[in-house]
Design an enzyme around this catalytic site. Structure first.
Site, PDB file in Angstrom:
ATOM      1  N   HIS A   1       6.216 -30.893  11.180  1.00  0.00           N
ATOM      2  CA  HIS A   1       5.766 -29.586  10.692  1.00  0.00           C
ATOM      3  C   HIS A   1       4.606 -29.743   9.710  1.00  0.00           C
ATOM      4  O   HIS A   1       3.654 -28.958   9.729  1.00  0.00           O
ATOM      5  CB  HIS A   1       6.928 -28.835  10.047  1.00  0.00           C
TER       6      HIS A   1
ATOM      7  N   ASP B   1       0.877  -1.175   0.000  1.00  0.00           N
ATOM      8  CA  ASP B   1       0.000   0.000   0.000  1.00  0.00           C
ATOM      9  C   ASP B   1       0.917   1.228   0.000  1.00  0.00           C
ATOM     10  O   ASP B   1       2.144   1.105  -0.180  1.00  0.00           O
ATOM     11  CB  ASP B   1      -0.988  -0.029   1.183  1.00  0.00           C
TER      12      ASP B   1
ATOM     13  N   THR C   1       3.036  -1.170   8.691  1.00  0.00           N
ATOM     14  CA  THR C   1       3.457  -2.050   9.788  1.00  0.00           C
ATOM     15  C   THR C   1       3.629  -3.505   9.366  1.00  0.00           C
ATOM     16  O   THR C   1       4.234  -4.288  10.094  1.00  0.00           O
ATOM     17  CB  THR C   1       2.391  -2.048  10.903  1.00  0.00           C
TER      18      THR C   1
ATOM     19  N   HIS D   1       9.596 -24.120   9.258  1.00  0.00           N
ATOM     20  CA  HIS D   1       8.602 -24.750  10.136  1.00  0.00           C
ATOM     21  C   HIS D   1       7.171 -24.591   9.638  1.00  0.00           C
ATOM     22  O   HIS D   1       6.357 -25.487   9.819  1.00  0.00           O
ATOM     23  CB  HIS D   1       8.665 -24.143  11.550  1.00  0.00           C
TER      24      HIS D   1
ATOM     25  N   CYS E   1       3.273  -3.047   3.946  1.00  0.00           N
ATOM     26  CA  CYS E   1       2.475  -1.862   4.274  1.00  0.00           C
ATOM     27  C   CYS E   1       3.249  -1.094   5.338  1.00  0.00           C
ATOM     28  O   CYS E   1       4.458  -1.287   5.473  1.00  0.00           O
ATOM     29  CB  CYS E   1       1.047  -2.234   4.687  1.00  0.00           C
TER      30      CYS E   1
HETATM   31  C1  RB5 Z   1      -1.610   2.999   6.445  1.00  0.00           C
HETATM   32  O1  RB5 Z   1      -1.535   4.226   7.077  1.00  0.00           O
HETATM   33  C2  RB5 Z   1      -1.354   1.879   7.434  1.00  0.00           C
HETATM   34  O2  RB5 Z   1      -2.454   1.732   8.273  1.00  0.00           O
HETATM   35  C3  RB5 Z   1      -1.058   0.594   6.705  1.00  0.00           C
HETATM   36  O3  RB5 Z   1       0.037   0.776   5.868  1.00  0.00           O
HETATM   37  C4  RB5 Z   1      -0.720  -0.604   7.554  1.00  0.00           C
HETATM   38  O4  RB5 Z   1       0.260  -0.313   8.486  1.00  0.00           O
HETATM   39  C5  RB5 Z   1      -1.864  -1.311   8.141  1.00  0.00           C
HETATM   40  O5  RB5 Z   1      -1.715  -2.315   8.863  1.00  0.00           O
END
Ligand code: RB5
Length: 142
Positions: free
Chosen positions: A134, A8, A67, A98, A65
């Site tokens: 596994h 994203d 996080t 695993h 993304c």
């Molecule tokens: C976008 O701001 C952020 O929420 C997205 O990139 C991600 O971290 C969501 O889990």
């Protein structure tokens, strides 16, 4: 090995570095987007990557993304997908050995590009152990 990669807006810049790295390593890959850093919804790109893997058009996927959390949650809703959120090399190796993880998720706001590329290389270069224990554990939730 064929790869699928998506992101994203939070992962767009890191994805550009990853694409250059995959190209330099000679991997065949499909970049499903997003196409620029404008705000967008990560589940759309998670689904595009999981669709390619489920269709057998990609062997492994990478989702980035901010996080890595949203991508991993969305990807793991799809049958047959084992998406692992990894921000260290040990986990990237262990989840291939695993869990036979088929998608690596990362957060571009969590790791820098140097570590991200090491994690990606480890994930892509580590085979599943094929150990019976596994396989049994994976079959219990797949
Ligand atoms: C976008 O701001 C952020 O929420 C997205 O990139 C991600 O971290 C969501 O889990």
């Amino acid at each position: 090995m064929k790869l699928a990669i998506g992101c994203d807006h939070g992962g767009y810049e890191l994805k550009q570095e990853v694409l250059a790295h995959l190209k330099a390593r000679g991997f065949e890959f499909t970049d499903v987007g997003c196409p620029d850093s404008s705000s967008c919804d990560y589940p759309i790109y998670a689904k595009k990557v999981t669709d390619l893997i489920r269709a057998g058009e990609a062997d492994l996927g990478i989702l980035i993304c901010g996080t890595g959390i949203g991508m991993s949650m969305a990807a793991n809703k799809e049958p047959g997908i084992r998406a692992a959120l990894c921000h260290d090399v040990f986990s990237a190796k262990a989840t291939r050995e695993h869990n036979d993880a088929n998608i690596l998720c990362m957060g571009a706001r969590v790791v820098g590009p140097g570590l991200a590329l090491m994690i990606i290389d480890t994930f892509l270069d580590t085979p599943f152990s094929n150990d019976e224990r596994h396989k049994r554990r994976i079959s219990l939730y797949s």
